[in-house]
Design an enzyme around this catalytic site. Structure first.
Site, PDB file in Angstrom:
ATOM      1  N   CYS A 161       0.825  -1.209   0.000  1.00 53.55           N
ATOM      2  CA  CYS A 161       0.000   0.000   0.000  1.00 53.55           C
ATOM      3  C   CYS A 161       0.863   1.265   0.000  1.00 53.55           C
ATOM      4  O   CYS A 161       1.573   1.539   0.965  1.00 53.55           O
ATOM      5  CB  CYS A 161      -0.903  -0.042   1.237  1.00 53.55           C
ATOM      6  SG  CYS A 161      -1.765   1.492   1.607  1.00 53.55           S
ATOM      7  N   CYS A 184       0.110   3.721   2.802  1.00 56.08           N
ATOM      8  CA  CYS A 184       0.607   3.164   4.071  1.00 56.08           C
ATOM      9  C   CYS A 184       2.096   3.444   4.226  1.00 56.08           C
ATOM     10  O   CYS A 184       2.559   3.826   5.305  1.00 56.08           O
ATOM     11  CB  CYS A 184       0.373   1.653   4.129  1.00 56.08           C
ATOM     12  SG  CYS A 184      -1.356   1.150   4.086  1.00 56.08           S
TER      13      CYS A 184
END
Length: 147
Positions: free
Chosen positions: A70, A73
């Site tokens: 991600c 993230c």
């Protein structure tokens, strides 16, 4: 703040430590391994040690549910780490890799990542999805904490 002892799990050996609330800011160390109970960095939690920090601890726990693939993230990771240095010892910060720990992601019905979940004694207090800068993580977490 009163002097009621809080149960604080050691981030290194897992031992439960009783620490008076008024001594949290005095760099308490573990009674078993003698290492610092707070080092200003988020913990990496697994299913095996999650409840020790989320349910048994007397401190609120702010969890970043994330995954290695991600992009947002990865962008938020250093911001979350910087927030840990600012928010400890009032609360503990931790990260849960939802790829490695899908059961924890399912337990908290994580539908998008990154998602921050604030817990205290096993109860969810609040959640926020999306990448945030350090200042917004800190402000959001402080606003959610019980007074």
């Amino acid at each position: 703040m009163n002097d009621t002892p809080l149960l604080i799990p050691c981030p290194h050996c897992g031992a439960m430590n009783r620490v008076p609330a008024t001594r949290l800011g005095q760099s308490p160390s573990c009674g078993r391994c003698h290492r610092a109970l707070f080092d200003g960095r988020p913990l990496a939690l697994t299913a095996a040690d999650f409840d020790r920090h989320a349910v048994r601890s007397g401190l609120p726990l702010l969890v970043d549910f994330w995954a290695p693939w991600c992009g947002p993230c990865r962008t938020m990771a250093p911001e979350f780490e910087a927030a840990a240095a600012e928010l400890e010892p009032r609360l503990r910060l931790a990260k849960v890799d939802t790829e490695a720990e899908p059961g924890l992601g399912a337990r908290f019905a994580i539908r998008s990542i990154p998602t921050l979940v604030l817990l205290h004694e096993g109860r969810e207090l609040a959640r926020q999805s999306g990448a945030l800068p350090r200042s917004r993580i800190v402000a959001w977490a402080q606003a959610q904490l019980p007074r």
